[in-house]
Design a protein around this motif. Structure first.
Motif, PDB file in Angstrom:
ATOM      1  N   MET A 102       0.847  -1.171   0.000  1.00 22.67           N
ATOM      2  CA  MET A 102       0.000   0.000   0.000  1.00 22.67           C
ATOM      3  C   MET A 102       0.894   1.236   0.000  1.00 22.67           C
ATOM      4  O   MET A 102       1.838   1.324   0.772  1.00 22.67           O
ATOM      5  N   ILE A 103       0.574   2.182  -0.837  1.00 22.35           N
ATOM      6  CA  ILE A 103       1.338   3.417  -0.947  1.00 22.35           C
ATOM      7  C   ILE A 103       0.537   4.541  -0.288  1.00 22.35           C
ATOM      8  O   ILE A 103      -0.646   4.727  -0.579  1.00 22.35           O
ATOM      9  N   LEU A 104       1.211   5.292   0.591  1.00 21.88           N
ATOM     10  CA  LEU A 104       0.602   6.457   1.231  1.00 21.88           C
ATOM     11  C   LEU A 104       1.329   7.706   0.768  1.00 21.88           C
ATOM     12  O   LEU A 104       2.559   7.753   0.785  1.00 21.88           O
ATOM     13  N   PHE A 105       0.593   8.711   0.369  1.00 18.67           N
ATOM     14  CA  PHE A 105       1.162   9.997   0.016  1.00 18.67           C
ATOM     15  C   PHE A 105       0.899  10.940   1.181  1.00 18.67           C
ATOM     16  O   PHE A 105      -0.225  11.390   1.390  1.00 18.67           O
ATOM     17  N   PHE A 106       1.947  11.222   1.943  1.00 21.62           N
ATOM     18  CA  PHE A 106       1.848  12.089   3.110  1.00 21.62           C
ATOM     19  C   PHE A 106       2.877  13.197   2.950  1.00 21.62           C
ATOM     20  O   PHE A 106       3.988  12.963   2.507  1.00 21.62           O
ATOM     21  N   GLY A 107       2.508  14.407   3.289  1.00 21.04           N
ATOM     22  CA  GLY A 107       3.443  15.521   3.191  1.00 21.04           C
ATOM     23  C   GLY A 107       2.841  16.779   3.763  1.00 21.04           C
ATOM     24  O   GLY A 107       1.878  16.744   4.531  1.00 21.04           O
ATOM     25  N   SER A 108       3.419  17.912   3.379  1.00 22.60           N
ATOM     26  CA  SER A 108       2.905  19.202   3.836  1.00 22.60           C
ATOM     27  C   SER A 108       2.838  20.154   2.654  1.00 22.60           C
ATOM     28  O   SER A 108       3.625  20.051   1.716  1.00 22.60           O
ATOM     29  N   ARG A 109       1.873  21.056   2.723  1.00 23.88           N
ATOM     30  CA  ARG A 109       1.676  22.034   1.671  1.00 23.88           C
ATOM     31  C   ARG A 109       1.230  23.340   2.302  1.00 23.88           C
ATOM     32  O   ARG A 109       0.537  23.345   3.314  1.00 23.88           O
ATOM     33  N   PRO A 110       1.583  24.459   1.660  1.00 21.29           N
ATOM     34  CA  PRO A 110       1.084  25.743   2.151  1.00 21.29           C
ATOM     35  C   PRO A 110      -0.376  25.934   1.775  1.00 21.29           C
ATOM     36  O   PRO A 110      -0.841  25.453   0.745  1.00 21.29           O
ATOM     37  N   GLY A 111      -1.082  26.640   2.637  1.00 23.47           N
ATOM     38  CA  GLY A 111      -2.486  26.948   2.382  1.00 23.47           C
ATOM     39  C   GLY A 111      -2.628  28.296   1.696  1.00 23.47           C
ATOM     40  O   GLY A 111      -1.668  28.876   1.197  1.00 23.47           O
ATOM     41  N   LYS A 112      -3.832  28.821   1.693  1.00 21.07           N
ATOM     42  CA  LYS A 112      -4.130  30.086   1.038  1.00 21.07           C
ATOM     43  C   LYS A 112      -3.622  31.264   1.869  1.00 21.07           C
ATOM     44  O   LYS A 112      -3.849  31.330   3.079  1.00 21.07           O
ATOM     45  N   LYS A 113      -2.933  32.198   1.203  1.00 20.06           N
ATOM     46  CA  LYS A 113      -2.426  33.395   1.876  1.00 20.06           C
ATOM     47  C   LYS A 113      -3.572  34.358   2.157  1.00 20.06           C
ATOM     48  O   LYS A 113      -4.447  34.563   1.321  1.00 20.06           O
ATOM     49  N   GLU A 114      -3.536  34.935   3.347  1.00 22.61           N
ATOM     50  CA  GLU A 114      -4.475  35.990   3.702  1.00 22.61           C
ATOM     51  C   GLU A 114      -3.653  37.245   3.967  1.00 22.61           C
ATOM     52  O   GLU A 114      -2.717  37.220   4.753  1.00 22.61           O
ATOM     53  N   THR A 115      -3.991  38.338   3.305  1.00 23.09           N
ATOM     54  CA  THR A 115      -3.257  39.592   3.493  1.00 23.09           C
ATOM     55  C   THR A 115      -4.166  40.619   4.148  1.00 23.09           C
ATOM     56  O   THR A 115      -5.389  40.602   3.967  1.00 23.09           O
ATOM     57  N   LYS A 116      -3.535  41.503   4.905  1.00 22.03           N
ATOM     58  CA  LYS A 116      -4.266  42.561   5.589  1.00 22.03           C
ATOM     59  C   LYS A 116      -3.375  43.794   5.665  1.00 22.03           C
ATOM     60  O   LYS A 116      -2.222  43.700   6.089  1.00 22.03           O
ATOM     61  N   VAL A 117      -3.896  44.921   5.215  1.00 28.28           N
ATOM     62  CA  VAL A 117      -3.156  46.179   5.302  1.00 28.28           C
ATOM     63  C   VAL A 117      -3.275  46.696   6.726  1.00 28.28           C
ATOM     64  O   VAL A 117      -4.369  46.793   7.271  1.00 28.28           O
ATOM     65  N   LEU A 118      -2.134  46.993   7.335  1.00 28.64           N
ATOM     66  CA  LEU A 118      -2.113  47.481   8.714  1.00 28.64           C
ATOM     67  C   LEU A 118      -2.161  49.005   8.689  1.00 28.64           C
ATOM     68  O   LEU A 118      -1.131  49.675   8.632  1.00 28.64           O
ATOM     69  N   THR A 119      -3.365  49.548   8.688  1.00 26.70           N
ATOM     70  CA  THR A 119      -3.517  51.003   8.699  1.00 26.70           C
ATOM     71  C   THR A 119      -3.180  51.519  10.090  1.00 26.70           C
ATOM     72  O   THR A 119      -3.308  50.813  11.085  1.00 26.70           O
ATOM     73  N   ASN A 120      -2.748  52.738  10.170  1.00 30.31           N
ATOM     74  CA  ASN A 120      -2.387  53.411  11.427  1.00 30.31           C
ATOM     75  C   ASN A 120      -1.228  52.747  12.147  1.00 30.31           C
ATOM     76  O   ASN A 120      -1.068  52.919  13.350  1.00 30.31           O
ATOM     77  N   VAL A 121      -0.416  51.961  11.444  1.00 29.31           N
ATOM     78  CA  VAL A 121       0.777  51.350  12.037  1.00 29.31           C
ATOM     79  C   VAL A 121       1.985  51.895  11.295  1.00 29.31           C
ATOM     80  O   VAL A 121       2.029  51.884  10.070  1.00 29.31           O
ATOM     81  N   MET A 122       2.967  52.373  12.060  1.00 27.59           N
ATOM     82  CA  MET A 122       4.152  52.969  11.475  1.00 27.59           C
ATOM     83  C   MET A 122       5.245  51.917  11.290  1.00 27.59           C
ATOM     84  O   MET A 122       5.465  51.085  12.163  1.00 27.59           O
ATOM     85  N   CYS A 123       5.914  51.959  10.158  1.00 27.90           N
ATOM     86  CA  CYS A 123       7.053  51.075   9.901  1.00 27.90           C
ATOM     87  C   CYS A 123       8.225  51.548  10.767  1.00 27.90           C
ATOM     88  O   CYS A 123       8.619  52.714  10.687  1.00 27.90           O
ATOM     89  N   PRO A 124       8.798  50.677  11.595  1.00 33.57           N
ATOM     90  CA  PRO A 124       9.918  51.081  12.449  1.00 33.57           C
ATOM     91  C   PRO A 124      11.176  51.464  11.663  1.00 33.57           C
ATOM     92  O   PRO A 124      12.020  52.189  12.166  1.00 33.57           O
ATOM     93  N   HIS A 125      11.292  51.004  10.435  1.00 36.60           N
ATOM     94  CA  HIS A 125      12.510  51.258   9.649  1.00 36.60           C
ATOM     95  C   HIS A 125      12.459  52.596   8.925  1.00 36.60           C
ATOM     96  O   HIS A 125      13.422  53.364   8.969  1.00 36.60           O
ATOM     97  N   CYS A 126      11.342  52.893   8.229  1.00 34.59           N
ATOM     98  CA  CYS A 126      11.271  54.122   7.428  1.00 34.59           C
ATOM     99  C   CYS A 126      10.288  55.156   7.975  1.00 34.59           C
ATOM    100  O   CYS A 126      10.150  56.235   7.403  1.00 34.59           O
ATOM    101  N   ASN A 127       9.584  54.826   9.047  1.00 38.08           N
ATOM    102  CA  ASN A 127       8.633  55.721   9.718  1.00 38.08           C
ATOM    103  C   ASN A 127       7.450  56.136   8.851  1.00 38.08           C
ATOM    104  O   ASN A 127       6.860  57.182   9.083  1.00 38.08           O
TER     105      ASN A 127
END
Length: 80
Positions: free
Chosen positions: A1-26
């Motif tokens: 019997m052959i089993l195919f087991f592994g790992s895969r990335p799921g769907k990316k979720e993005t969110k814009v962080l409004t009102n948050v300042m970048c510590p590097h470029c301000n």
């Protein structure tokens, strides 16, 4: 019997962080957070989540912040 087991990335979720300042470029409102789960799968069917990859990228200076580098403001904006 052959089993195919592994790992895969799921769907990316993005969110814009409004009102948050970048510590590097301000610049405010230029950070975008990405959350992507990694799944263990059996026969290409996701069974359970192994971990979640989380990072934020500034669209102005292109600096990437991984979850260990998140500031309190980034965490607060991401959780809301």
């Amino acid at each position: 019997m052959i089993l195919f087991f592994g790992s895969r990335p799921g769907k990316k979720e993005t969110k814009v962080l409004t009102n948050v300042m970048c510590p590097h470029c301000n610049q405010t409102g230029s950070l975008t957070a990405v959350v992507q789960p990694n799944y263990a799968h059996l026969f290409w069917i996701p069974i359970f989540t192994i971990n979640n990859v989380r990072y934020a990228e500034c669209s102005h200076c292109k600096k990437v912040y991984y979850k260990e580098e998140f500031t309190v403001e980034m965490e607060r904006a991401l959780s809301s």
